[in-house]
Design a protein around this motif. Structure first.
Motif, PDB file in Angstrom:
ATOM      1  N   VAL A  42      -2.494   2.357 -11.615  1.00  0.00           N
ATOM      2  CA  VAL A  42      -1.366   1.437 -11.552  1.00  0.00           C
ATOM      3  C   VAL A  42      -0.596   1.764 -10.276  1.00  0.00           C
ATOM      4  O   VAL A  42      -0.454   2.935  -9.913  1.00  0.00           O
ATOM      5  CB  VAL A  42      -0.457   1.619 -12.787  1.00  0.00           C
ATOM      6  CG1 VAL A  42       0.820   0.833 -12.655  1.00  0.00           C
ATOM      7  CG2 VAL A  42      -1.214   1.229 -14.045  1.00  0.00           C
ATOM      8  N   ILE A  43      -0.127   0.740  -9.576  1.00  0.00           N
ATOM      9  CA  ILE A  43       0.690   0.928  -8.379  1.00  0.00           C
ATOM     10  C   ILE A  43       2.011   0.214  -8.616  1.00  0.00           C
ATOM     11  O   ILE A  43       2.036  -0.964  -8.982  1.00  0.00           O
ATOM     12  CB  ILE A  43      -0.012   0.385  -7.114  1.00  0.00           C
ATOM     13  CG1 ILE A  43      -1.317   1.159  -6.884  1.00  0.00           C
ATOM     14  CG2 ILE A  43       0.903   0.484  -5.902  1.00  0.00           C
ATOM     15  CD1 ILE A  43      -2.141   0.674  -5.704  1.00  0.00           C
ATOM     16  N   ASP A  44       3.116   0.950  -8.432  1.00  0.00           N
ATOM     17  CA  ASP A  44       4.445   0.390  -8.663  1.00  0.00           C
ATOM     18  C   ASP A  44       4.647  -0.902  -7.877  1.00  0.00           C
ATOM     19  O   ASP A  44       4.308  -0.971  -6.692  1.00  0.00           O
ATOM     20  CB  ASP A  44       5.532   1.394  -8.262  1.00  0.00           C
ATOM     21  CG  ASP A  44       5.629   2.560  -9.236  1.00  0.00           C
ATOM     22  OD1 ASP A  44       5.141   2.434 -10.371  1.00  0.00           O
ATOM     23  OD2 ASP A  44       6.194   3.590  -8.831  1.00  0.00           O
ATOM     24  N   GLY A  45       5.175  -1.909  -8.543  1.00  0.00           N
ATOM     25  CA  GLY A  45       5.460  -3.192  -7.916  1.00  0.00           C
ATOM     26  C   GLY A  45       4.276  -4.132  -7.836  1.00  0.00           C
ATOM     27  O   GLY A  45       4.382  -5.221  -7.276  1.00  0.00           O
ATOM     28  N   CYS A  46       3.131  -3.719  -8.386  1.00  0.00           N
ATOM     29  CA  CYS A  46       1.913  -4.519  -8.264  1.00  0.00           C
ATOM     30  C   CYS A  46       1.393  -4.965  -9.629  1.00  0.00           C
ATOM     31  O   CYS A  46       1.484  -4.233 -10.607  1.00  0.00           O
ATOM     32  CB  CYS A  46       0.801  -3.710  -7.597  1.00  0.00           C
ATOM     33  SG  CYS A  46       1.158  -3.136  -5.936  1.00  0.00           S
TER      34      CYS A  46
ATOM     35  N   PRO B 127       0.808  -1.222   0.000  1.00  0.00           N
ATOM     36  CA  PRO B 127       0.000   0.000   0.000  1.00  0.00           C
ATOM     37  C   PRO B 127       0.843   1.275   0.000  1.00  0.00           C
ATOM     38  O   PRO B 127       0.442   2.277  -0.588  1.00  0.00           O
ATOM     39  CB  PRO B 127      -0.821  -0.117   1.288  1.00  0.00           C
ATOM     40  CG  PRO B 127      -0.907  -1.577   1.549  1.00  0.00           C
ATOM     41  CD  PRO B 127       0.413  -2.138   1.078  1.00  0.00           C
ATOM     42  N   LYS B 128       2.013   1.224   0.587  1.00  0.00           N
ATOM     43  CA  LYS B 128       2.857   2.424   0.642  1.00  0.00           C
ATOM     44  C   LYS B 128       3.331   2.853  -0.752  1.00  0.00           C
ATOM     45  O   LYS B 128       3.763   3.984  -0.936  1.00  0.00           O
ATOM     46  CB  LYS B 128       4.059   2.192   1.553  1.00  0.00           C
ATOM     47  CG  LYS B 128       5.059   1.186   1.019  1.00  0.00           C
ATOM     48  CD  LYS B 128       6.220   0.981   1.950  1.00  0.00           C
ATOM     49  CE  LYS B 128       7.179  -0.036   1.335  1.00  0.00           C
ATOM     50  NZ  LYS B 128       8.314  -0.269   2.199  1.00  0.00           N
ATOM     51  N   ASN B 129       3.233   1.957  -1.739  1.00  0.00           N
ATOM     52  CA  ASN B 129       3.623   2.282  -3.111  1.00  0.00           C
ATOM     53  C   ASN B 129       2.556   3.087  -3.847  1.00  0.00           C
ATOM     54  O   ASN B 129       2.816   3.627  -4.916  1.00  0.00           O
ATOM     55  CB  ASN B 129       3.925   1.017  -3.911  1.00  0.00           C
ATOM     56  CG  ASN B 129       5.101   0.249  -3.360  1.00  0.00           C
ATOM     57  OD1 ASN B 129       5.850   0.749  -2.541  1.00  0.00           O
ATOM     58  ND2 ASN B 129       5.248  -0.984  -3.810  1.00  0.00           N
ATOM     59  N   ALA B 130       1.359   3.153  -3.292  1.00  0.00           N
ATOM     60  CA  ALA B 130       0.266   3.864  -3.952  1.00  0.00           C
ATOM     61  C   ALA B 130       0.468   5.367  -3.841  1.00  0.00           C
ATOM     62  O   ALA B 130       0.938   5.876  -2.818  1.00  0.00           O
ATOM     63  CB  ALA B 130      -1.073   3.471  -3.325  1.00  0.00           C
ATOM     64  N   ASN B 131       0.103   6.068  -4.908  1.00  0.00           N
ATOM     65  CA  ASN B 131       0.119   7.522  -4.901  1.00  0.00           C
ATOM     66  C   ASN B 131      -1.257   7.973  -4.419  1.00  0.00           C
ATOM     67  O   ASN B 131      -2.260   7.795  -5.122  1.00  0.00           O
ATOM     68  CB  ASN B 131       0.406   8.053  -6.309  1.00  0.00           C
ATOM     69  CG  ASN B 131       0.513   9.554  -6.346  1.00  0.00           C
ATOM     70  OD1 ASN B 131       0.069  10.247  -5.448  1.00  0.00           O
ATOM     71  ND2 ASN B 131       1.113  10.046  -7.407  1.00  0.00           N
ATOM     72  N   LEU B 132      -1.327   8.559  -3.252  1.00  0.00           N
ATOM     73  CA  LEU B 132      -2.614   8.943  -2.673  1.00  0.00           C
ATOM     74  C   LEU B 132      -3.353   9.971  -3.530  1.00  0.00           C
ATOM     75  O   LEU B 132      -4.571  10.084  -3.429  1.00  0.00           O
ATOM     76  CB  LEU B 132      -2.417   9.456  -1.250  1.00  0.00           C
ATOM     77  CG  LEU B 132      -1.899   8.419  -0.255  1.00  0.00           C
ATOM     78  CD1 LEU B 132      -1.743   9.037   1.136  1.00  0.00           C
ATOM     79  CD2 LEU B 132      -2.805   7.199  -0.194  1.00  0.00           C
ATOM     80  N   ARG B 133      -2.648  10.681  -4.384  1.00  0.00           N
ATOM     81  CA  ARG B 133      -3.311  11.644  -5.279  1.00  0.00           C
ATOM     82  C   ARG B 133      -4.155  10.929  -6.334  1.00  0.00           C
ATOM     83  O   ARG B 133      -5.002  11.552  -6.966  1.00  0.00           O
ATOM     84  CB  ARG B 133      -2.290  12.550  -5.943  1.00  0.00           C
ATOM     85  CG  ARG B 133      -1.640  13.529  -4.957  1.00  0.00           C
ATOM     86  CD  ARG B 133      -0.679  14.408  -5.699  1.00  0.00           C
ATOM     87  NE  ARG B 133       0.390  13.549  -6.227  1.00  0.00           N
ATOM     88  CZ  ARG B 133       1.677  13.727  -5.990  1.00  0.00           C
ATOM     89  NH1 ARG B 133       2.086  14.736  -5.283  1.00  0.00           N
ATOM     90  NH2 ARG B 133       2.565  12.899  -6.498  1.00  0.00           N
ATOM     91  N   ASP B 134      -3.919   9.625  -6.530  1.00  0.00           N
ATOM     92  CA  ASP B 134      -4.711   8.846  -7.486  1.00  0.00           C
ATOM     93  C   ASP B 134      -6.061   8.426  -6.928  1.00  0.00           C
ATOM     94  O   ASP B 134      -6.880   7.861  -7.646  1.00  0.00           O
ATOM     95  CB  ASP B 134      -3.943   7.595  -7.909  1.00  0.00           C
ATOM     96  CG  ASP B 134      -2.721   7.912  -8.746  1.00  0.00           C
ATOM     97  OD1 ASP B 134      -2.656   9.004  -9.341  1.00  0.00           O
ATOM     98  OD2 ASP B 134      -1.816   7.048  -8.797  1.00  0.00           O
ATOM     99  N   PHE B 135      -6.303   8.672  -5.662  1.00  0.00           N
ATOM    100  CA  PHE B 135      -7.538   8.258  -4.989  1.00  0.00           C
ATOM    101  C   PHE B 135      -8.215   9.475  -4.382  1.00  0.00           C
ATOM    102  O   PHE B 135      -7.540  10.366  -3.893  1.00  0.00           O
ATOM    103  CB  PHE B 135      -7.218   7.224  -3.904  1.00  0.00           C
ATOM    104  CG  PHE B 135      -6.618   5.964  -4.451  1.00  0.00           C
ATOM    105  CD1 PHE B 135      -7.425   4.926  -4.869  1.00  0.00           C
ATOM    106  CD2 PHE B 135      -5.251   5.822  -4.564  1.00  0.00           C
ATOM    107  CE1 PHE B 135      -6.871   3.761  -5.372  1.00  0.00           C
ATOM    108  CE2 PHE B 135      -4.684   4.672  -5.066  1.00  0.00           C
ATOM    109  CZ  PHE B 135      -5.495   3.632  -5.473  1.00  0.00           C
TER     110      PHE B 135
END
Length: 71
Positions: A52-56, A34-42
């Protein structure tokens, strides 16, 4: 709904019985966190693809709410 889980509408289309913005995604993978997610995308804007989330690896889903009616 049939015993095997398949179903169809007697009349109309999916667009007639849902509002379509309900969707989700499953994120998986060794480096997925979850820490890889960009919160601005939500939150995700209606009609947009899940981000898309890096590493996922991402599996998109459409979430349908179906109400039954006794006939």
């Amino acid at each position: 709904v049939r015993e095997n889980g398949s179903w169809e509408l007697e009349k109309g289309t999916l667009y007639d019985v849902t509002h379509l913005p309900c969707r989700s995604a499953a994120y998986r993978g060794e480096g997925c966190a979850p820490k890889n997610a960009n919160l601005r995308d939500f939150p995700v804007k209606p009609g947009a693809a899940m981000p898309v989330i890096d590493g996922c690896e991402k599996q998109d889903y459409a979430v349908l709410f179906v109400l039954g009616e006794v006939v």
